[in-house]
Motif scaffolding. Structure first.
Motif, PDB file in Angstrom:
ATOM      1  N   VAL A  26     -10.032   0.928  11.054  1.00 49.98           N
ATOM      2  CA  VAL A  26     -10.971   0.211  11.921  1.00 49.98           C
ATOM      3  C   VAL A  26     -12.189  -0.166  11.091  1.00 49.98           C
ATOM      4  O   VAL A  26     -12.806   0.692  10.458  1.00 49.98           O
ATOM      5  N   LYS A  27     -12.517  -1.434  11.091  1.00 50.32           N
ATOM      6  CA  LYS A  27     -13.668  -1.924  10.311  1.00 50.32           C
ATOM      7  C   LYS A  27     -14.921  -1.111  10.640  1.00 50.32           C
ATOM      8  O   LYS A  27     -15.253  -0.900  11.800  1.00 50.32           O
ATOM      9  N   GLY A  28     -15.560  -0.640   9.578  1.00 48.67           N
ATOM     10  CA  GLY A  28     -16.796   0.107   9.742  1.00 48.67           C
ATOM     11  C   GLY A  28     -16.634   1.605   9.947  1.00 48.67           C
ATOM     12  O   GLY A  28     -17.611   2.323  10.084  1.00 48.67           O
ATOM     13  N   PHE A  29     -15.415   2.108   9.944  1.00 42.94           N
ATOM     14  CA  PHE A  29     -15.150   3.539  10.146  1.00 42.94           C
ATOM     15  C   PHE A  29     -15.273   4.263   8.801  1.00 42.94           C
ATOM     16  O   PHE A  29     -14.375   4.958   8.352  1.00 42.94           O
ATOM     17  N   ASN A  54      -3.651   0.453   3.310  1.00 42.19           N
ATOM     18  CA  ASN A  54      -3.850  -0.552   4.359  1.00 42.19           C
ATOM     19  C   ASN A  54      -5.024  -0.187   5.265  1.00 42.19           C
ATOM     20  O   ASN A  54      -5.823  -1.053   5.636  1.00 42.19           O
ATOM     21  N   SER A  55      -5.139   1.086   5.600  1.00 41.46           N
ATOM     22  CA  SER A  55      -6.268   1.522   6.423  1.00 41.46           C
ATOM     23  C   SER A  55      -7.581   1.356   5.670  1.00 41.46           C
ATOM     24  O   SER A  55      -8.577   0.902   6.243  1.00 41.46           O
ATOM     25  N   LEU A  56      -7.591   1.717   4.390  1.00 37.78           N
ATOM     26  CA  LEU A  56      -8.799   1.547   3.581  1.00 37.78           C
ATOM     27  C   LEU A  56      -9.201   0.076   3.488  1.00 37.78           C
ATOM     28  O   LEU A  56     -10.379  -0.261   3.536  1.00 37.78           O
ATOM     29  N   ARG A  57      -8.219  -0.793   3.370  1.00 35.52           N
ATOM     30  CA  ARG A  57      -8.503  -2.225   3.289  1.00 35.52           C
ATOM     31  C   ARG A  57      -9.161  -2.719   4.574  1.00 35.52           C
ATOM     32  O   ARG A  57     -10.101  -3.507   4.552  1.00 35.52           O
ATOM     33  N   ILE A  59     -10.873  -0.861   6.744  1.00 37.71           N
ATOM     34  CA  ILE A  59     -12.170  -0.214   6.916  1.00 37.71           C
ATOM     35  C   ILE A  59     -13.209  -0.831   5.999  1.00 37.71           C
ATOM     36  O   ILE A  59     -14.302  -1.202   6.407  1.00 37.71           O
ATOM     37  N   GLU A  60     -12.865  -0.917   4.745  1.00 35.43           N
ATOM     38  CA  GLU A  60     -13.817  -1.306   3.711  1.00 35.43           C
ATOM     39  C   GLU A  60     -13.666  -2.789   3.398  1.00 35.43           C
ATOM     40  O   GLU A  60     -14.258  -3.634   4.012  1.00 35.43           O
ATOM     41  N   ASN A  61     -12.827  -3.077   2.414  1.00 34.24           N
ATOM     42  CA  ASN A  61     -12.570  -4.461   2.025  1.00 34.24           C
ATOM     43  C   ASN A  61     -11.368  -4.501   1.088  1.00 34.24           C
ATOM     44  O   ASN A  61     -10.787  -3.467   0.763  1.00 34.24           O
ATOM     45  N   ASP A  62     -11.008  -5.670   0.635  1.00 34.90           N
ATOM     46  CA  ASP A  62      -9.836  -5.804  -0.217  1.00 34.90           C
ATOM     47  C   ASP A  62     -10.028  -5.200  -1.599  1.00 34.90           C
ATOM     48  O   ASP A  62      -9.066  -4.804  -2.238  1.00 34.90           O
ATOM     49  N   GLU A  63     -11.252  -5.095  -2.066  1.00 34.72           N
ATOM     50  CA  GLU A  63     -11.501  -4.544  -3.409  1.00 34.72           C
ATOM     51  C   GLU A  63     -11.088  -3.091  -3.502  1.00 34.72           C
ATOM     52  O   GLU A  63     -10.465  -2.674  -4.461  1.00 34.72           O
ATOM     53  N   ILE A  64     -11.456  -2.296  -2.516  1.00 36.48           N
ATOM     54  CA  ILE A  64     -11.077  -0.891  -2.538  1.00 36.48           C
ATOM     55  C   ILE A  64      -9.554  -0.753  -2.458  1.00 36.48           C
ATOM     56  O   ILE A  64      -8.961   0.088  -3.113  1.00 36.48           O
ATOM     57  N   ALA A  65      -8.924  -1.606  -1.675  1.00 35.36           N
ATOM     58  CA  ALA A  65      -7.460  -1.566  -1.569  1.00 35.36           C
ATOM     59  C   ALA A  65      -6.812  -1.909  -2.907  1.00 35.36           C
ATOM     60  O   ALA A  65      -5.833  -1.289  -3.296  1.00 35.36           O
ATOM     61  N   LYS A  66      -7.364  -2.877  -3.621  1.00 29.69           N
ATOM     62  CA  LYS A  66      -6.818  -3.247  -4.931  1.00 29.69           C
ATOM     63  C   LYS A  66      -6.888  -2.082  -5.899  1.00 29.69           C
ATOM     64  O   LYS A  66      -5.945  -1.839  -6.653  1.00 29.69           O
ATOM     65  N   ASP A  67      -7.995  -1.340  -5.886  1.00 28.32           N
ATOM     66  CA  ASP A  67      -8.132  -0.173  -6.763  1.00 28.32           C
ATOM     67  C   ASP A  67      -7.052   0.866  -6.469  1.00 28.32           C
ATOM     68  O   ASP A  67      -6.441   1.417  -7.378  1.00 28.32           O
ATOM     69  N   TYR A  68      -6.812   1.121  -5.197  1.00 26.78           N
ATOM     70  CA  TYR A  68      -5.792   2.109  -4.835  1.00 26.78           C
ATOM     71  C   TYR A  68      -4.386   1.605  -5.085  1.00 26.78           C
ATOM     72  O   TYR A  68      -3.505   2.376  -5.451  1.00 26.78           O
ATOM     73  N   LEU A  69      -4.161   0.325  -4.915  1.00 21.06           N
ATOM     74  CA  LEU A  69      -2.843  -0.224  -5.222  1.00 21.06           C
ATOM     75  C   LEU A  69      -2.546  -0.099  -6.716  1.00 21.06           C
ATOM     76  O   LEU A  69      -1.424   0.183  -7.109  1.00 21.06           O
ATOM     77  N   LYS A  70      -3.565  -0.286  -7.556  1.00 19.55           N
ATOM     78  CA  LYS A  70      -3.380  -0.092  -9.000  1.00 19.55           C
ATOM     79  C   LYS A  70      -2.986   1.343  -9.304  1.00 19.55           C
ATOM     80  O   LYS A  70      -2.085   1.589 -10.100  1.00 19.55           O
ATOM     81  N   LYS A  71      -3.657   2.292  -8.648  1.00 21.21           N
ATOM     82  CA  LYS A  71      -3.316   3.709  -8.833  1.00 21.21           C
ATOM     83  C   LYS A  71      -1.900   3.967  -8.359  1.00 21.21           C
ATOM     84  O   LYS A  71      -1.156   4.733  -8.983  1.00 21.21           O
ATOM     85  N   LEU A  72      -1.521   3.368  -7.270  1.00 19.68           N
ATOM     86  CA  LEU A  72      -0.188   3.561  -6.703  1.00 19.68           C
ATOM     87  C   LEU A  72       0.896   3.040  -7.630  1.00 19.68           C
ATOM     88  O   LEU A  72       1.932   3.660  -7.815  1.00 19.68           O
TER      89      LEU A  72
END
Length: 75
Positions: A26-29, A54-57, A59-72
């Motif tokens: 949820v955006k802003g959580f 997907n939840s992080l994306r 909540i936050e934005n696509d940048e944080i999701a990209k960082d975690y996808l790289k780790k994944l």
């Protein structure tokens, strides 16, 4: 609500946990982000990790999701 969620999430099977984590997107959580980051690092199941990303994306934005996808992808 968050402490209760954290406490009981680990009692569920992995498939249920994947769905429950999706409800946190949820955006802003922002207060749930550290919990999701820990869940990401503590678990090796790719599908569960993707649910977390997907939840992080959401909540936050696509940048944080990209960082975690790289780790994944490194695993």
């Amino acid at each position: 609500m968050i402490p209760i969620f954290k406490k009981y999430l680990k009692l569920f099977d992995l498939d249920t946990r994947k769905n429950l984590v999706r409800f946190l997107g949820v955006k802003g959580f922002d207060e749930i982000i550290p919990f999701l980051e820990n869940e990401f690092l503590e678990n090796v199941d790719k599908e569960y990790r993707i649910s977390i990303v997907n939840s992080l994306r959401l909540i936050e934005n696509d940048e944080i999701a990209k960082d975690y996808l790289k780790k994944l992808m490194k695993i």
